[in-house]
Design an enzyme around this catalytic site. Structure first.
Site, PDB file in Angstrom:
ATOM      1  N   HIS A  93      47.039  74.675  48.874  1.00 18.37           N
ATOM      2  CA  HIS A  93      46.910  74.119  50.226  1.00 18.37           C
ATOM      3  C   HIS A  93      46.659  72.633  50.100  1.00 18.37           C
ATOM      4  CE1 HIS A  93      46.042  74.166  54.578  1.00 18.37           C
ATOM      5  NE2 HIS A  93      45.242  73.151  54.270  1.00 18.37           N
ATOM      6  N   CYS A  94      47.475  71.835  50.782  1.00 18.49           N
ATOM      7  CA  CYS A  94      47.372  70.377  50.685  1.00 18.49           C
ATOM      8  C   CYS A  94      46.865  69.815  52.011  1.00 18.49           C
ATOM      9  CB  CYS A  94      48.731  69.766  50.347  1.00 18.49           C
ATOM     10  SG  CYS A  94      48.696  67.967  50.224  1.00 18.49           S
TER      11      CYS A  94
END
Length: 312
Positions: free
Chosen positions: A149-150
């Site tokens: 997850h960015c």
């Protein structure tokens, strides 16, 4: 090398399903965008920060560095190359943010077919999880081929937007290289003129613009140094057919069972048409190969993995 394809374990389609219908299902998944949930709206603050940095460097380079030099042929050439990279940067950034990384198909896993291996079940989403699928606690859903997850794109990097993520890193890097290389001579000339006091009409304005240009240069140089190893790491993962999550769990020197050769590993992310690998959008010719649910695996490594399992 010997490879095999994992058998489909999703909902069994009717025998009279037309191939065009299957094609449309895949196309729909490929073009699906993320809905604007409350979590997505709260996370847009990171995107605002990223856009401020990108536009700040862009404006300093274009308007302070090269705009006064128009219309010389060298300024036009540099700006043309730079804006090709910059336009693709924006397009890939949009693709990272808005493209759905991949949903588990409805009712997947209830038709098991001939598969006898143990399936993973997500109690949060109440779905069976295909191989390489993980639950993201921030997005609160399962993601196909989840990499990580960015927060900077306010999205997970998964099967359908991993291509855009790698392209984003590449185009940011190329744009910064252009900025750094062609800002150095401009700064050298500006500082030389200001320190010699050689007839500058408005020295205060020149100093202010030069300070902004120095800040943009330093930020670009810092980002280049930061991104160099980061890009090498993610390129290596794609070529070895690992995700960031899988890489955390790998043993030293181990190869992924999904590694089917560097070229085919790359095509699973970028598509089979090499001349379209640069394109930050999904078309039928440039889409990732596969569906994010079924994976080709290296047969011998699957056998070795099975032999290591304890006998019940």
């Amino acid at each position: 090398s010997r490879c095999k394809v994992l058998q489909p374990c999703g909902p069994k389609l009717p025998e009279d399903t037309h191939p065009v219908q299957c094609h449309l299902l895949g196309l729909e998944a490929m073009l699906r965008t993320r809905p604007f949930t409350a979590q997505r709206i709260y996370g847009m603050g990171f995107i605002v920060i990223v856009m401020m940095i990108i536009l700040g460097i862009h404006c300093c380079f274009v308007f302070l560095n090269y705009f006064p030099k128009l219309w010389s042929w060298d300024a036009i050439l540099v700006l043309l190359v730079y804006h090709v990279f910059f336009a693709n940067l924006l397009a890939s950034f949009y693709g990272c943010i808005m493209t759905d990384p991949g949903l588990v198909p409805p009712n997947w896993g209830f038709y098991m077919g001939d598969e006898t291996k143990r399936r993973r079940y997500c109690k949060m989403c109440n779905v069976w999880k295909p191989d390489r699928t993980h639950h993201c606690s921030i997005c609160n859903r399962c993601i196909l081929n989840m990499d990580h997850h960015c927060p900077w794109i306010n999205n997970c990097v998964g099967f359908y937007n991993r291509k855009f993520f790698i392209q984003l890193l590449s185009y940011v890097y190329l744009s910064l290289v252009v900025v750094v290389i062609f800002t150095v001579p401009e700064l050298w000339n500006r500082i030389g003129l200001l320190t010699r006091d050689s007839g500058v009409t408005n020295p205060t304005l020149e100093w202010i613009s030069t300070i902004f240009l120095i800040c943009a240069f330093c930020m670009s140089l810092l980002l280049l140094c930061t991104l160099t190893n980061f890009i090498k790491f993610h390129m290596k993962l794609v070529l070895e057919n690992y995700t960031t999550i899988e890489n955390l769990e790998r043993e030293e020197g181990a190869r992924s069972k999904f590694d089917i050769g560097r070229r085919r590993n790359w095509e699973q992310v970028f598509g089979s048409q090499a001349w379209l690998w640069w394109l930050p959008m999904h078309t039928q010719a440039s889409r990732p190969i596969g569906d994010g649910v079924r994976w080709r695996v290296h047969y011998t490594r699957v056998i070795d993995e099975d032999e290591e399992l304890p006998h019940e």
